[in-house]
Write a protein that holds these residues in place. Structure first.
Motif, PDB file in Angstrom:
ATOM      1  N   GLU A   1      23.787  10.648  37.377  1.00 43.90           N
ATOM      2  CA  GLU A   1      22.553  10.455  38.162  1.00 43.90           C
ATOM      3  C   GLU A   1      22.430   9.010  38.640  1.00 43.90           C
ATOM      4  O   GLU A   1      21.982   8.757  39.759  1.00 43.90           O
ATOM      5  CB  GLU A   1      21.331  10.828  37.311  1.00 43.90           C
TER       6      GLU A   1
ATOM      7  N   PRO B   1      15.851  10.725  41.631  1.00 42.29           N
ATOM      8  CA  PRO B   1      16.561  11.822  40.962  1.00 42.29           C
ATOM      9  C   PRO B   1      17.167  12.815  41.949  1.00 42.29           C
ATOM     10  O   PRO B   1      16.848  13.991  41.957  1.00 42.29           O
ATOM     11  CB  PRO B   1      15.476  12.471  40.106  1.00 42.29           C
TER      12      PRO B   1
ATOM     13  N   ALA C   1      18.452   2.319  34.740  1.00 40.16           N
ATOM     14  CA  ALA C   1      18.344   2.748  33.335  1.00 40.16           C
ATOM     15  C   ALA C   1      17.558   4.043  33.219  1.00 40.16           C
ATOM     16  O   ALA C   1      17.873   4.910  32.394  1.00 40.16           O
ATOM     17  CB  ALA C   1      17.690   1.646  32.501  1.00 40.16           C
ATOM     18  N   SER C   2      16.540   4.211  34.056  1.00 41.03           N
ATOM     19  CA  SER C   2      15.761   5.458  34.065  1.00 41.03           C
ATOM     20  C   SER C   2      16.678   6.648  34.305  1.00 41.03           C
ATOM     21  O   SER C   2      16.570   7.689  33.642  1.00 41.03           O
ATOM     22  CB  SER C   2      14.691   5.376  35.155  1.00 41.03           C
TER      23      SER C   2
ATOM     24  N   VAL D   1      19.182   7.170  31.236  1.00 42.20           N
ATOM     25  CA  VAL D   1      18.543   7.786  30.071  1.00 42.20           C
ATOM     26  C   VAL D   1      18.185   9.245  30.369  1.00 42.20           C
ATOM     27  O   VAL D   1      18.277  10.109  29.485  1.00 42.20           O
ATOM     28  CB  VAL D   1      17.319   6.975  29.612  1.00 42.20           C
ATOM     29  N   ALA D   2      17.810   9.555  31.607  1.00 43.72           N
ATOM     30  CA  ALA D   2      17.568  10.958  31.971  1.00 43.72           C
ATOM     31  C   ALA D   2      18.825  11.784  31.714  1.00 43.72           C
ATOM     32  O   ALA D   2      18.751  12.898  31.176  1.00 43.72           O
ATOM     33  CB  ALA D   2      17.155  11.064  33.441  1.00 43.72           C
TER      34      ALA D   2
ATOM     35  N   ILE E   1      19.252  12.325  28.002  1.00 45.50           N
ATOM     36  CA  ILE E   1      18.321  13.359  27.552  1.00 45.50           C
ATOM     37  C   ILE E   1      18.858  14.744  27.908  1.00 45.50           C
ATOM     38  O   ILE E   1      18.801  15.680  27.108  1.00 45.50           O
ATOM     39  CB  ILE E   1      16.932  13.166  28.205  1.00 45.50           C
ATOM     40  N   ASN E   2      19.370  14.886  29.118  1.00 44.94           N
ATOM     41  CA  ASN E   2      19.904  16.181  29.540  1.00 44.94           C
ATOM     42  C   ASN E   2      21.051  16.633  28.645  1.00 44.94           C
ATOM     43  O   ASN E   2      21.119  17.802  28.263  1.00 44.94           O
ATOM     44  CB  ASN E   2      20.392  16.106  30.997  1.00 44.94           C
ATOM     45  N   VAL E   3      21.935  15.719  28.327  1.00 50.68           N
ATOM     46  CA  VAL E   3      23.063  16.079  27.464  1.00 50.68           C
ATOM     47  C   VAL E   3      22.559  16.474  26.077  1.00 50.68           C
ATOM     48  O   VAL E   3      22.963  17.509  25.522  1.00 50.68           O
ATOM     49  CB  VAL E   3      24.074  14.911  27.356  1.00 50.68           C
TER      50      VAL E   3
END
Lengths: 431, 431
Positions: free
Chosen positions: A126, A134, A308-309, A312-313, A316-318
């Motif tokens: 991403e 996004p 970084a947003s 980190v998204a 989180i998805n992983v």
């Protein structure tokens, strides 16, 4: 269970990632399950503004991708090597990878995605295109029902900053580039940005996802913005256009089975177009799909926090996917809220107001209004009295500064009692 | 494995969903695994523009949510009942639910999400707010790293259409509403739209996801646009504002633990604001988060195709999650492309061009240029000769119509041979 992240790189993006994970409160509920277990840096002695247990920091990056305890490798080093080799080694070791590296993905995505498929691991990207916007997730998932027909984007912040200043100030390219370099918006060697290489990398990634095929970077037509002069911008303006460095990817003539068009070049855009008003370092992507129509995403394309947003998204998805086992909900798809929000009553709102008042056209009216507002702590931002007076009435418009709704309503109540007031036809709020 | 969908409702959205699923080519590779196994309609005799095996169509909607063969119930009936009861029954029967029903979710989300949690099923609602704009997914996933501080949105297309026309044409509310009703952009009873009820429903859903707490619809301050006059729009314009029906949700004063502010009302927006240039029926949402900064999404908020795009995205998400078992990749997160795209060479591009030419200031120059362009099938859209002539040179700017790159380059080559030409400082493409 805690998921262990090996963070490769602690520059602006790496530091941004660490700051989010070290301060999870008020963010996604999965964050506390994620631990930065190892950090790889080039130099151990450099001063940094994020703190780690010194035992987890190393300059032996390979030891991180070989560490059996690490579940997810986050690559935010940038550049081709050693990033590419580290990513491939992490995949070979069965680790999931999150990367912000557009150069590696655009050039070696082929090898990397084939390897990840073979080893059954995620490679998430991403952050590799358009930073905090996004758009990758949208292309992979939210717009999946669509046949994408066109993707256009302002995907390079440096050139958009330069072109925006040229547009608004009539400045020339050279001066504006020098200014951008001074302010840190352009590199000392600006080639990657102003000649469109960076934009081409991103378009390769975006087009690949939009149209479902890999893209050879060399196949993308690319032209930079060095030739744009203030005279061009002036003419463009006069003709109703602005000039942007645009990435364009589409099926030629909208035909489903036809070749893809992918190009990056300075482009005149009609001033009414949704991308024409994207100014400064902001990025934006416009996607046209069947049946959704036109969707536009805009936001910060670079910078520590924005990138970084996105990183980190991806983490989180992983993690959500790893947690998801049959008969168990993937937490990202459910709704985690369980409590009612306490909603502030409107009286507590602080905002600007707009009011249109009709008054009797007598001396002292403005003074009466000003006194009433002031008495209730309502400061005015603008006041406008039109000359159009009919039936002995004057129309006065005021815009307040930020005031509490309660104070403003009390002031209005007082004003309604003024003998000089006729009526208050409209009261509105200002964003 | 094929996943069986029970489709409740075959109005514009239901028909849009069916059309996508019946025509999967060029869309997400998971679509062929999804089958519309049952269709529930109110009247079996109505003429429709999508065709089904008559054996799967029924007017007994309850039989669908009770059918053991159905994996996913898609509710696109709208309204509170029977939609709400059917959703709850589907959940009780262990089925996943995809809904486009903002009214039910905004009012009964509490009960529905509690039930879904208990039964371990998904309830997906991308289509319930802002149609084709993938903002729900962004709030659930892509922006998960952020602490959301503010969400503002133009979330009702009808009112934005009316306000846009008033802004551009100086028209009055009543006339514009009547016109919108005639064109099908407003209902015969426009209350839900113009009085802000629809916007409040959507803001309840969006705020709930943005801030991680359920929201009581009754707590939202709501004001419609009936009071806006053309005079107000005129003043707003003069002051540098436009007027929009805006939904605003934020933490008061940006404090993390403070109460939420949620309100829907007509709002003056500075003309430079990213939401100020969202016109017509388009919706847009602006999200401010820490650390991402400002991200804006815009697109079609309603309509058959846009809403169906969101519904089918949700179905894909559920199917991908159901397919995901340990040691197996959730297909939505991986990259499905395996082949190189064939990229069209730039010469095949058809586009508009902008060129700035310096010519010797002699009679017949324009004629020479026009002849050269015409000879190579390049039609002109605009031609502009400035009076500023220096050193005996005239500056001429042309914008072409859509022409092939090859033809244009051949015309330019011919023009370079003209004795009247001095030079061509700039050639650009027009979107």
């Amino acid at each position: 269970m805690t998921y262990k992240v090996g963070l490769l790189g602690l520059g602006t993006v790496g530091a941004g990632v660490a700051k989010i994970l070290q301060d999870p409160n008020g963010r996604h509920p999965l964050l506390p399950d994620i631990e930065i277990a190892r950090v790889g840096v080039r130099s151990l002695n450099k001063q940094r503004d994020v703190a780690f247990d010194p035992n987890i920091v190393t300059d032996d990056l390979e030891s991180i991708v070989n560490d059996p305890a690490i579940n997810i490798v986050v690559e935010v080093i940038g550049g081709i090597e050693p990033a590419k080799s580290l990513i491939l080694k992490a995949i070979a070791n069965g680790k999931h990878v999150v990367t912000a590296n557009k150069a590696v993905i655009a050039r070696h995505g082929n090898e990397i995605f084939s390897a990840s498929k073979q080893k059954n691991v995620y490679v998430m990207l991403e952050a590799a295109a358009c930073g905090g916007i996004p758009v990758i997730q949208a292309l992979k998932q939210s717009l999946g029902a669509n046949r994408i027909t066109e993707l256009t984007g302002i995907v390079n912040g440096t050139t958009n900053y330069i072109l925006s200043r040229m547009y608004f100030e009539g400045a020339d390219f050279g001066d504006t580039l020098a200014e951008a370099q001074k302010l840190g918006y352009a590199e000392a060697d600006p080639t990657a940005d102003v000649d469109g290489y960076d934009a081409a990398d991103k378009m390769a990634i975006l087009a690949s996802l939009a149209f479902g095929d890999r893209v050879n970077l060399e196949d993308i037509y690319r032209e930079g913005i060095r030739s744009i002069t203030s005279a061009d911008i002036g003419y463009a303006k006069e003709l109703g256009f602005t000039i942007k460095l645009l990435g364009i990817a589409r099926r030629a003539a909208g035909k489903e089975e036809s070749d893809l068009e992918i190009r990056v070049h300075p482009t005149l855009i009609p001033i009414q177009h949704p991308l024409a008003n994207i100014h400064g370092v902001t990025n934006a992507v416009r996607i046209e799909g069947d049946p959704v129509g036109e969707v536009v995403f805009s936001g910060p394309g670079a910078g520590s926090g924005a990138t970084a947003s996105a990183v980190v998204a991806d983490i989180i998805n992983v993690v959500a996917a790893l947690k998801s086992v049959p008969n168990n909900i993937n937490q990202l798809m459910g709704c985690s809220h369980e409590h009612y929000a306490k909603i502030a009553p409107i009286e507590n709102t602080v905002t600007q107001f707009y009011a249109r008042l009709l008054t009797h056209d007598k001396p002292g009216v403005i003074g009466d209004l000003g006194t009433a507002f002031g008495h209730h702590h309502v400061s005015l931002n603008a006041i406008l009295q039109k000359n159009t007076i009919h039936d002995g009435l004057a129309e006065i418009v005021v815009v307040t500064q930020q005031v509490s709704e309660l104070n403003f309503q009390q002031a209005i109540a007082a004003i309604r009692e003024l003998p000089t007031l006729h009526s208050i036809p409209t009261i509105l709020r200002v964003l």
